[in-house]
Design a protein around this motif. Structure first.
Motif, PDB file in Angstrom:
ATOM      1  N   PHE A  59       0.818  -1.211   0.000  1.00 57.83           N
ATOM      2  CA  PHE A  59       0.000   0.000   0.000  1.00 57.83           C
ATOM      3  C   PHE A  59       0.851   1.260   0.000  1.00 57.83           C
ATOM      4  N   GLN A  61       1.722   3.432  -2.276  1.00 56.12           N
ATOM      5  CA  GLN A  61       1.173   4.614  -2.927  1.00 56.12           C
ATOM      6  C   GLN A  61       0.070   5.248  -2.073  1.00 56.12           C
ATOM      7  N   ASP A  62      -0.792   4.401  -1.518  1.00 56.49           N
ATOM      8  CA  ASP A  62      -1.843   4.909  -0.627  1.00 56.49           C
ATOM      9  C   ASP A  62      -1.232   5.615   0.572  1.00 56.49           C
ATOM     10  N   THR A  65       0.212   9.041  -0.290  1.00 54.86           N
ATOM     11  CA  THR A  65      -0.872  10.010  -0.431  1.00 54.86           C
ATOM     12  C   THR A  65      -1.430  10.399   0.939  1.00 54.86           C
ATOM     13  N   MET A  66      -1.663   9.382   1.780  1.00 56.92           N
ATOM     14  CA  MET A  66      -2.184   9.644   3.113  1.00 56.92           C
ATOM     15  C   MET A  66      -1.223  10.510   3.919  1.00 56.92           C
ATOM     16  N   GLY A  82      -6.791  11.714   1.394  1.00 54.75           N
ATOM     17  CA  GLY A  82      -5.745  10.970   2.082  1.00 54.75           C
ATOM     18  C   GLY A  82      -5.646  11.295   3.550  1.00 54.75           C
ATOM     19  N   LEU A  85      -8.452   9.617   5.437  1.00 56.49           N
ATOM     20  CA  LEU A  85      -8.199   8.189   5.597  1.00 56.49           C
ATOM     21  C   LEU A  85      -7.118   7.951   6.648  1.00 56.49           C
ATOM     22  N   THR A 140     -16.360   3.297  -0.957  1.00 58.25           N
ATOM     23  CA  THR A 140     -14.909   3.142  -0.942  1.00 58.25           C
ATOM     24  C   THR A 140     -14.352   3.556   0.422  1.00 58.25           C
ATOM     25  N   TYR A 142     -12.566   6.020   0.958  1.00 52.41           N
ATOM     26  CA  TYR A 142     -12.556   7.473   1.077  1.00 52.41           C
ATOM     27  C   TYR A 142     -13.919   8.037   1.459  1.00 52.41           C
ATOM     28  N   ARG A 186      -9.407  -3.414   2.237  1.00 50.84           N
ATOM     29  CA  ARG A 186      -8.309  -2.443   2.186  1.00 50.84           C
ATOM     30  C   ARG A 186      -8.197  -1.677   3.499  1.00 50.84           C
ATOM     31  N   LEU A 190      -5.033  -1.588   6.065  1.00 47.90           N
ATOM     32  CA  LEU A 190      -4.406  -0.346   6.524  1.00 47.90           C
ATOM     33  C   LEU A 190      -4.434  -0.249   8.048  1.00 47.90           C
TER      34      LEU A 190
END
Length: 265
Positions: A59, A61-62, A65-66, A82, A85, A140, A142, A186, A190
């Protein structure tokens, strides 16, 4: 510890850490069938590190961004998807952290009975099956609200009960709140990052107080195998549930619970 034990335990930890099937149940079964001695704190820390690295890499990339949105929000530049989240992960971790501090000794000393483990597998497995069958949400990660975060975070605290499965109960709660299968999974993955980190830090603290001889070659191999197997598990699990869903895991939990009852009744 020999090579076979290190390989088997590392693979089991890596594969079951993120599946909704309870890693503790599998580790108990392995010890029953093999009679292996406890692997020790050093090994536990190593395989937790492997699974932690796996979920961070998957994760990445996530998380970038977060992290970027989170720090921008702290400087007053507004909240992006982000940052919301990131706050959801932080706040969703608080209930299990508090529950762990309050009930860790109770769980370790009184709830390790295999029959309790079997009941947890069956009950929470049926709950997962019901959530997956009755809900077809499309939300999702988000779209998480404060209510979602509180419910999923409190559900994660139930993972202290043996047989519950941390990933299983958080996915169940996410499905009940209307998240899609992939989104529920997901967010569960996380949420595992701070939980695994905190668990590993606690184990490391105990390890430093109780030095034990270290087989560095086996520890290194176990860390690598746990990380690779966990990464592949996350990758294929997310693909699998898009079309098949959670029901195969529900059936597997019920079967495993019945086996444990048959063995220990």
């Amino acid at each position: 510890m020999d090579l076979l034990q290190a390989v088997v335990l590392a693979l089991i930890q890596g594969l079951t850490e993120f599946l909704p099937v309870s890693s503790s149940a599998h580790l108990i079964l392995v010890s029953v069938f093999t009679g292996w001695e406890d692997q020790g704190l050093t090994f536990d820390v190593a395989v937790h590190l492997g699974t932690l690295v796996a979920v961070i890499v998957f994760f990445r990339q996530d998380l970038l961004t977060m992290g970027g949105d989170f720090f921008r929000s702290l400087t007053g530049k507004g909240h992006g998807p982000g940052s919301r989240l990131a706050w959801a992960v932080i706040l969703g971790t608080i209930p299990v952290g508090l529950a762990g501090l309050a009930f860790r000794d109770v769980v370790a000393n009184h709830l390790r009975d295999p029959l309790i483990l079997a009941c947890g597998l069956i009950f929470f497995g049926l709950l997962l099956g019901w959530a997956d069958w009755r809900r077809r949400g499309e939300r999702t990660v988000y779209s998480l609200t404060w209510k979602d975060i509180v419910v999923i975070g409190c559900a994660q605290a139930l993972a202290l009960i043996p047989g519950t499965s941390r990933s299983g109960i958080t996915m169940t709660a996410g499905l009940f709140m209307g998240l899609s299968r992939e989104a529920a999974s997901r967010f569960s993955f996380l949420l595992s990052i701070p939980v695994i980190f905190l668990a590993g830090a606690l184990e490391t603290r105990h390890l430093l107080r109780q030095p034990e001889p270290v087989q560095w070659e086996l520890i290194g191999l176990a860390t690598l195998l746990a990380g690779i197997s966990a990464y592949l598990c996350i990758h294929y699990f997310l693909k699998f549930i898009r079309t098949v869903g959670m029901q195969p895991f529900v059936g597997y939990r019920l079967l495993l619970g019945i086996v444990l009852i048959w063995m220990y009744w």
